[in-house]
Scaffold this motif. Structure first.
Motif, PDB file in Angstrom:
ATOM      1  N   THR A 280      21.716  -0.410   1.250  1.00  0.00           N
ATOM      2  CA  THR A 280      22.192   0.938   0.925  1.00  0.00           C
ATOM      3  C   THR A 280      21.338   1.534  -0.190  1.00  0.00           C
ATOM      4  O   THR A 280      20.875   2.683  -0.101  1.00  0.00           O
ATOM      5  N   GLN A 281      21.103   0.753  -1.262  1.00  0.00           N
ATOM      6  CA  GLN A 281      20.312   1.255  -2.372  1.00  0.00           C
ATOM      7  C   GLN A 281      18.873   1.539  -1.939  1.00  0.00           C
ATOM      8  O   GLN A 281      18.284   2.551  -2.321  1.00  0.00           O
ATOM      9  N   GLU A 282      18.318   0.654  -1.125  1.00  0.00           N
ATOM     10  CA  GLU A 282      16.936   0.858  -0.696  1.00  0.00           C
ATOM     11  C   GLU A 282      16.796   2.100   0.183  1.00  0.00           C
ATOM     12  O   GLU A 282      15.840   2.874   0.038  1.00  0.00           O
ATOM     13  N   LEU A 283      17.743   2.300   1.097  1.00  0.00           N
ATOM     14  CA  LEU A 283      17.678   3.487   1.957  1.00  0.00           C
ATOM     15  C   LEU A 283      17.884   4.767   1.150  1.00  0.00           C
ATOM     16  O   LEU A 283      17.174   5.762   1.355  1.00  0.00           O
TER      17      LEU A 283
ATOM     18  N   LEU B 120      21.905  12.140   6.825  1.00  0.00           N
ATOM     19  CA  LEU B 120      22.582  10.862   6.691  1.00  0.00           C
ATOM     20  C   LEU B 120      22.757  10.115   8.012  1.00  0.00           C
ATOM     21  O   LEU B 120      23.239   8.987   8.011  1.00  0.00           O
ATOM     22  N   VAL B 121      22.367  10.727   9.132  1.00  0.00           N
ATOM     23  CA  VAL B 121      22.361   9.998  10.402  1.00  0.00           C
ATOM     24  C   VAL B 121      21.038   9.254  10.558  1.00  0.00           C
ATOM     25  O   VAL B 121      20.988   8.026  10.587  1.00  0.00           O
ATOM     26  N   SER B 122      19.930   9.996  10.646  1.00  0.00           N
ATOM     27  CA  SER B 122      18.636   9.359  10.909  1.00  0.00           C
ATOM     28  C   SER B 122      18.110   8.563   9.727  1.00  0.00           C
ATOM     29  O   SER B 122      17.321   7.630   9.909  1.00  0.00           O
ATOM     30  N   GLN B 123      18.525   8.906   8.502  1.00  0.00           N
ATOM     31  CA  GLN B 123      17.990   8.227   7.331  1.00  0.00           C
ATOM     32  C   GLN B 123      18.940   7.184   6.742  1.00  0.00           C
ATOM     33  O   GLN B 123      18.545   6.434   5.851  1.00  0.00           O
ATOM     34  N   PHE B 124      20.171   7.121   7.245  1.00  0.00           N
ATOM     35  CA  PHE B 124      21.106   6.163   6.666  1.00  0.00           C
ATOM     36  C   PHE B 124      21.924   5.449   7.743  1.00  0.00           C
ATOM     37  O   PHE B 124      21.802   4.236   7.936  1.00  0.00           O
ATOM     38  N   ALA B 125      22.768   6.188   8.479  1.00  0.00           N
ATOM     39  CA  ALA B 125      23.720   5.552   9.399  1.00  0.00           C
ATOM     40  C   ALA B 125      23.033   4.774  10.512  1.00  0.00           C
ATOM     41  O   ALA B 125      23.546   3.745  10.972  1.00  0.00           O
ATOM     42  N   GLU B 126      21.871   5.227  10.979  1.00  0.00           N
ATOM     43  CA  GLU B 126      21.184   4.528  12.059  1.00  0.00           C
ATOM     44  C   GLU B 126      20.363   3.343  11.560  1.00  0.00           C
ATOM     45  O   GLU B 126      19.932   2.510  12.363  1.00  0.00           O
ATOM     46  N   HIS B 127      20.135   3.274  10.259  1.00  0.00           N
ATOM     47  CA  HIS B 127      19.282   2.212   9.728  1.00  0.00           C
ATOM     48  C   HIS B 127      20.041   1.102   9.014  1.00  0.00           C
ATOM     49  O   HIS B 127      19.673  -0.078   9.124  1.00  0.00           O
TER      50      HIS B 127
ATOM     51  N   ALA C  66      18.266  12.640  -7.755  1.00  0.00           N
ATOM     52  CA  ALA C  66      18.486  11.505  -8.654  1.00  0.00           C
ATOM     53  C   ALA C  66      17.290  10.576  -8.571  1.00  0.00           C
ATOM     54  O   ALA C  66      16.541  10.570  -7.590  1.00  0.00           O
ATOM     55  N   SER C  67      17.097   9.783  -9.606  1.00  0.00           N
ATOM     56  CA  SER C  67      15.986   8.830  -9.644  1.00  0.00           C
ATOM     57  C   SER C  67      16.312   7.600  -8.806  1.00  0.00           C
ATOM     58  O   SER C  67      17.471   7.174  -8.749  1.00  0.00           O
ATOM     59  N   PRO C  68      15.314   7.007  -8.162  1.00  0.00           N
ATOM     60  CA  PRO C  68      15.545   5.755  -7.432  1.00  0.00           C
ATOM     61  C   PRO C  68      16.022   4.659  -8.381  1.00  0.00           C
ATOM     62  O   PRO C  68      15.694   4.664  -9.568  1.00  0.00           O
ATOM     63  N   GLN C  69      16.784   3.726  -7.850  1.00  0.00           N
ATOM     64  CA  GLN C  69      17.282   2.606  -8.632  1.00  0.00           C
ATOM     65  C   GLN C  69      16.527   1.336  -8.256  1.00  0.00           C
ATOM     66  O   GLN C  69      15.975   1.228  -7.159  1.00  0.00           O
ATOM     67  N   ASP C  70      16.536   0.377  -9.192  1.00  0.00           N
ATOM     68  CA  ASP C  70      15.944  -0.921  -8.871  1.00  0.00           C
ATOM     69  C   ASP C  70      16.733  -1.568  -7.743  1.00  0.00           C
ATOM     70  O   ASP C  70      17.960  -1.524  -7.721  1.00  0.00           O
TER      71      ASP C  70
END
Length: 483
Positions: A143-146, A158-165, A414-418
């Motif tokens: 989740t954090q990486e996506l 949020l479909v093609s970039q999150f829910a499908e991956h 927002a900034s990316p997280q580690d």
């Protein structure tokens, strides 16, 4: 052969029907399957005769009680398609677009009796080695990486970039093939369920990946699901292992991808729903269950087959007839849901995961991915809002599922997280009948991970929304409930 009849004129009640005046579950006249189910219910009752692709006849089971009766009576209905009349007489040939879903395979969901117990036991044994804390870490990690791929832009789909991956990334970790997670694996898995012209080729690609994994783990066992499946005392052959990996992958992936998208859509479009979530009256797991009633991840399951002449829903079913398990139609049966707006929280009698001896094997992994993934995403993007009007959202539908095409959102950049180190499975696997979802320690050393190229959405102005308060977590009270 009889000459084809001329089609009825537009406006005629028979317009869009096939041979025998039966309605089709495919093609341009089946774009609104939910509406079609209600027409069928009005015309035929709880069980209706319909046509699959290539005008192959089958029964559509629409009633909630009738669906439960069918899936709970293995002495009358089987999942072994080798007795299906259209398959025996050639009406449904090997090139039928739904053949990857219909063809008998050496898997527990198609087996009966002692063979069913042997195959199911091996799958359940391998399932018992999955560490729930490691699973939660996998979900949180991905989740954090996506989210890191798009959080700095202030906009995303949020479909093609999150829910499908997210489901595919987590499942590849569980199966022991994280290197196979990429766009091609995602798209091939989705395509083979749709009954498209390329479905058979997509199925061959997915199976080639899983068989390579099987051969590799047979020679070099590791601490993953595949290795434990191979080494189970049931002694599965390579073909049996590969086919069961396919079952787990398809059941958990497709259901979870749709479930994630549906839950996020409701959170973003229903102010009351989101207010309950933010206000603590509803937890994410409860939101997931409500979604499973209203928009089950699978609309229908192919298929069940009559082992003898029988009767169901007032219809005469002959030996060799095929039947569709109608989850979407059964979930809105007016006999069990006279008021579709009524809150169904706490009620798990929906058909979203089937039932009986062939109940969906991936439902608890699917629930975990949806629960942890949605909660983690809302924590990262507490002000996320829909970027378009709800009426502008588009859907794609197949006989298997209704899929949200895209879910464009905006939020404060927002900034990316580690991203923490990818966890492994436990060194000493042990059965876990009850999942412990208490917060695990996430102390680990960050390590570089392979990344994937995700599509960039068009630029949009960031928008802010109401603050999101952290949700609570419930314990999972069961593991895989079997087939």
């Amino acid at each position: 052969m009889d000459e084809p009849m001329a089609g009825p004129p537009p406006g005629c009640p028979a317009h869009g029907t096939g041979p025998g005046g039966l309605r089709r579950l495919y093609g341009p006249d089946a774009q609104d399957l939910a509406g079609l189910y209600e027409k069928l219910r009005a015309e035929h009752g709880a069980v209706a005769p319909v046509l699959l692709h290539n005008d192959v006849p089958i029964w559509m089971v629409l009633g909630h009680g009738e669906n439960l009766h069918m899936i709970s009576n293995p002495s009358v209905y089987t999942r072994d398609s080798r007795i299906w009349t259209p398959l025996l007489d050639g009406t449904a040939g090997p090139d039928h677009p739904l053949m990857p879903l219909i063809t008998w395979q050496p898997i527990c969901s198609h087996a009966e009796g002692d063979e069913h117990q042997r195959l199911r036991g091996s799958v359940m044994g391998a399932m018992s080695t999955i560490n729930s804390r490691d699973l939660r870490r996998h979900i949180s990690h991905w989740t954090q990486e996506l989210v890191n791929h798009f959080c700095h832009r202030g906009t995303a789909d949020l479909v093609s970039q999150f829910a499908e991956h997210l489901p595919m990334a987590v499942l590849c970790e569980i199966l022991g093939m994280p290197e196979e997670y990429d766009d091609r694996m995602v798209q091939a898995t989705r395509d083979l369920l749709k009954g498209t012209e390329t479905a058979i080729a997509s199925n061959e690609y997915v199976m080639s990946v899983l068989m390579r994994l099987t051969v590799r783990r047979r020679a070099e066992p590791a601490e993953d699901f595949t290795s434990h499946l191979i080494n189970h005392p049931a002694g599965l052959t390579d073909e049996e292992v590969g086919q069961h990996l396919r079952v787990v992958l398809l059941a958990a992936y497709e259901a979870t991808a749709n479930l994630l998208a549906n839950v996020l859509r409701v959170v973003l479009t229903d102010p009351g729903f989101r207010a309950q979530l933010n206000g603590g009256q509803m937890t994410v797991p409860q939101a997931v269950e409500q979604s499973l009633w209203n928009e089950p991840p699978f609309s229908n399951v192919l298929g069940y087959f009559a082992k003898q002449d029988t009767e169901l829903g007032g219809q005469r079913i002959r030996k060799g007839d095929g039947l569709l398990l109608g989850m979407a139609a059964g979930n809105v049966d007016p006999h069990v849901r006279p008021d579709l707006k009524a809150n169904m929280m706490g009620n798990r009698s929906h058909l979203a995961f089937g039932g009986g001896p062939h109940e969906c094997p991936g439902q608890d992994i699917g629930r975990a991915i949806a629960d942890v993934g949605v909660d983690a995403l809302l924590k990262r993007l507490p002000d996320v809002q829909l970027a378009v009007d709800e009426d502008d959202l588009a859907w794609t539908a197949s006989i298997s599922s209704r899929h949200l095409a895209e879910l464009p959102v905006v939020f404060a950049p927002a900034s990316p997280q580690d991203v923490m180190e990818r966890p492994g499975v436990s060194e000493v696997p042990r059965p876990r009948p009850d999942w412990d979802t208490s917060d695990p320690s996430l102390e680990a050393t960050p390590v570089p991970r392979p990344t994937i190229d995700l599509p960039e959405p068009p630029a949009a102005d960031p928008a802010t929304g109401p603050e999101h308060r952290l949700g609570a977590w419930q314990r999972f009270v069961r593991w895989w409930r079997g087939y």
